[in-house]
Design a protein around this motif. Structure first.
Motif, mmCIF file in Angstrom:
data_model
loop_
_atom_site.group_PDB
_atom_site.id
_atom_site.type_symbol
_atom_site.label_atom_id
_atom_site.label_comp_id
_atom_site.label_asym_id
_atom_site.label_seq_id
_atom_site.Cartn_x
_atom_site.Cartn_y
_atom_site.Cartn_z
ATOM 1 N N VAL A 2 -1.895 0.684 0.774
ATOM 2 C CA VAL A 2 -2.566 0.766 2.064
ATOM 3 C C VAL A 2 -3.760 1.701 1.937
ATOM 4 O O VAL A 2 -3.671 2.771 1.323
ATOM 5 C CB VAL A 2 -1.597 1.281 3.146
ATOM 6 C CG1 VAL A 2 -2.337 1.529 4.456
ATOM 7 C CG2 VAL A 2 -0.478 0.263 3.372
ATOM 8 N N THR A 3 -4.891 1.290 2.496
ATOM 9 C CA THR A 3 -6.128 2.049 2.426
ATOM 10 C C THR A 3 -6.454 2.636 3.794
ATOM 11 O O THR A 3 -6.302 1.959 4.821
ATOM 12 C CB THR A 3 -7.290 1.130 1.998
ATOM 13 O OG1 THR A 3 -6.965 0.488 0.775
ATOM 14 C CG2 THR A 3 -8.572 1.923 1.820
ATOM 15 N N PHE A 4 -6.908 3.865 3.801
ATOM 16 C CA PHE A 4 -7.364 4.489 5.034
ATOM 17 C C PHE A 4 -8.859 4.760 4.913
ATOM 18 O O PHE A 4 -9.293 5.539 4.064
ATOM 19 C CB PHE A 4 -6.587 5.776 5.310
ATOM 20 C CG PHE A 4 -5.177 5.530 5.774
ATOM 21 C CD1 PHE A 4 -4.897 5.329 7.112
ATOM 22 C CD2 PHE A 4 -4.143 5.453 4.854
ATOM 23 C CE1 PHE A 4 -3.608 5.076 7.541
ATOM 24 C CE2 PHE A 4 -2.845 5.195 5.270
ATOM 25 C CZ PHE A 4 -2.574 5.011 6.624
ATOM 26 N N SER A 17 -10.685 10.923 11.739
ATOM 27 C CA SER A 17 -9.708 9.846 11.843
ATOM 28 C C SER A 17 -10.051 8.726 10.875
ATOM 29 O O SER A 17 -11.183 8.604 10.395
ATOM 30 C CB SER A 17 -9.644 9.302 13.272
ATOM 31 O OG SER A 17 -10.918 8.837 13.691
ATOM 32 N N VAL A 19 -9.105 4.395 9.703
ATOM 33 C CA VAL A 19 -8.610 3.079 10.096
ATOM 34 C C VAL A 19 -7.815 2.502 8.930
ATOM 35 O O VAL A 19 -8.262 2.534 7.778
ATOM 36 C CB VAL A 19 -9.775 2.130 10.451
ATOM 37 C CG1 VAL A 19 -9.248 0.735 10.749
ATOM 38 C CG2 VAL A 19 -10.552 2.663 11.648
ATOM 39 N N ARG A 20 -6.650 1.965 9.228
ATOM 40 C CA ARG A 20 -5.785 1.418 8.184
ATOM 41 C C ARG A 20 -6.261 0.046 7.732
ATOM 42 O O ARG A 20 -6.641 -0.791 8.534
ATOM 43 C CB ARG A 20 -4.356 1.309 8.714
ATOM 44 C CG ARG A 20 -3.347 0.809 7.693
ATOM 45 C CD ARG A 20 -1.976 0.658 8.322
ATOM 46 N NE ARG A 20 -1.970 -0.400 9.339
ATOM 47 C CZ ARG A 20 -0.885 -0.752 10.032
ATOM 48 N NH1 ARG A 20 0.247 -0.124 9.843
ATOM 49 N NH2 ARG A 20 -0.963 -1.721 10.936
ATOM 50 N N PHE A 51 4.478 0.660 6.052
ATOM 51 C CA PHE A 51 3.263 0.399 5.290
ATOM 52 C C PHE A 51 3.448 -0.816 4.376
ATOM 53 O O PHE A 51 2.551 -1.651 4.245
ATOM 54 C CB PHE A 51 2.875 1.618 4.457
ATOM 55 C CG PHE A 51 2.279 2.742 5.250
ATOM 56 C CD1 PHE A 51 1.536 2.501 6.396
ATOM 57 C CD2 PHE A 51 2.458 4.053 4.852
ATOM 58 C CE1 PHE A 51 0.980 3.534 7.142
ATOM 59 C CE2 PHE A 51 1.912 5.100 5.582
ATOM 60 C CZ PHE A 51 1.176 4.840 6.733
ATOM 61 N N HIS A 54 3.393 -3.955 6.509
ATOM 62 C CA HIS A 54 2.011 -4.283 6.898
ATOM 63 C C HIS A 54 1.241 -4.888 5.729
ATOM 64 O O HIS A 54 0.521 -5.884 5.889
ATOM 65 C CB HIS A 54 1.303 -3.018 7.386
ATOM 66 C CG HIS A 54 -0.188 -3.142 7.439
ATOM 67 N ND1 HIS A 54 -0.841 -3.921 8.379
ATOM 68 C CD2 HIS A 54 -1.161 -2.604 6.645
ATOM 69 C CE1 HIS A 54 -2.153 -3.850 8.175
ATOM 70 N NE2 HIS A 54 -2.370 -3.066 7.137
ATOM 71 N N LEU A 55 1.389 -4.295 4.562
ATOM 72 C CA LEU A 55 0.645 -4.744 3.388
ATOM 73 C C LEU A 55 0.984 -6.183 3.031
ATOM 74 O O LEU A 55 0.087 -7.022 2.838
ATOM 75 C CB LEU A 55 0.965 -3.818 2.217
ATOM 76 C CG LEU A 55 0.091 -3.886 0.972
ATOM 77 C CD1 LEU A 55 -1.349 -3.563 1.318
ATOM 78 C CD2 LEU A 55 0.606 -2.904 -0.081
ATOM 79 N N ILE A 79 -0.532 4.803 -0.956
ATOM 80 C CA ILE A 79 -1.658 4.848 -0.016
ATOM 81 C C ILE A 79 -2.822 5.589 -0.659
ATOM 82 O O ILE A 79 -2.646 6.318 -1.638
ATOM 83 C CB ILE A 79 -1.291 5.536 1.318
ATOM 84 C CG1 ILE A 79 -0.916 7.010 1.082
ATOM 85 C CG2 ILE A 79 -0.151 4.806 2.005
ATOM 86 C CD1 ILE A 79 -0.689 7.780 2.371
ATOM 87 N N PHE A 81 -6.895 7.440 0.553
ATOM 88 C CA PHE A 81 -7.942 7.724 1.534
ATOM 89 C C PHE A 81 -9.282 7.746 0.813
ATOM 90 O O PHE A 81 -9.369 8.185 -0.326
ATOM 91 C CB PHE A 81 -7.705 9.094 2.184
ATOM 92 C CG PHE A 81 -6.488 9.169 3.064
ATOM 93 C CD1 PHE A 81 -6.600 9.092 4.443
ATOM 94 C CD2 PHE A 81 -5.226 9.319 2.504
ATOM 95 C CE1 PHE A 81 -5.475 9.162 5.248
ATOM 96 C CE2 PHE A 81 -4.089 9.392 3.300
ATOM 97 C CZ PHE A 81 -4.219 9.315 4.686
#
Length: 210
Positions: A2-4, A17, A19-20, A51, A54-55, A79, A81
């Protein structure tokens, strides 16, 4: 994984902040191929967490076959960022500040001990890995753990009956704990049929200039 992604430009220390989204070299390729009308299967491991859920759902929404993705009840989904900017080869510590000052993206990975890092020859069945005409691999996977490296070394060994092997070097300095990364990646690339490497990666890893 998962990328933020940041909601506005700035250093990681300043972005308020994120976004996922979805990330991962191999899953991105699979999504792009499926969106273009090709048949693609993503074979990996995610945590039995939100996560991971979702992925898998997000990648499947592109038309990618995710039936071979394994869920790990004991390890989390990886994950990372990043900030806006040009791609960095992947720095940490003092070099991360240099990336930010140069306008390159700051990238911070949280993949140690992740579900994907537990991929190994015994846990990843060949009936899934060899089910297509082309098997696409990434050097990022090799950096996750000794088990992952063992898997990629086995998959890049020239063996009768294996599919065409495509290898994206994807050299990221901060994923390697020592200076052996370039040598390891070169060995894997030599076992592949097709190799993808950017000019910046080739220079950073092997001192090669186009």
């Amino acid at each position: 994984m998962v990328t933020f992604l940041p909601t506005r430009p700035g250093r990681l220390a300043e972005v308020p902040s994120f976004v996922r989204g979805i990330g991962g070299a191999e899953s991105n390729v699979a999504c792009g191929l499926a969106a273009s009308g090709h048949s693609a299967k993503w074979v990996s491991r995610v945590g039995a967490d939100g996560f991971g859920e979702h992925l898998v759902a997000a990648i499947a929404s592109y038309g990618v076959d995710t039936s071979a993705v394994q869920r790990d009840a004991h390890r989390p989904t990886g994950i990372y960022f990043r900030t806006a900017g040009e791609r960095a080869t992947g720095s940490r510590g003092e070099d991360a500040g240099e990336d930010a000052a140069a306008g390159r993206a700051e990238v911070v990975y949280y993949r140690a001990g992740s579900a994907a890092s537990a991929m190994s020859p015994p846990t990843m069945p060949y009936k899934d890995l060899w089910s297509g005409r082309i098997l696409h691999l990434s050097g990022i996977t090799a950096a996750l753990s000794a088990d992952c490296l063992a898997l990629l070394r086995e998959l890049t060994t020239r063996t009768a009956g294996r599919p065409l092997v495509s290898f994206d070097v994807n050299y990221r300095v901060n994923l390697w704990s020592d200076a052996e990364g370039p040598r390891v990646l070169l060995g894997l690339a030599r076992g592949a049929d097709i190799v993808f490497v950017g000019e910046d990666e080739a220079e950073a890893a092997w001192g090669m200039r186009g």
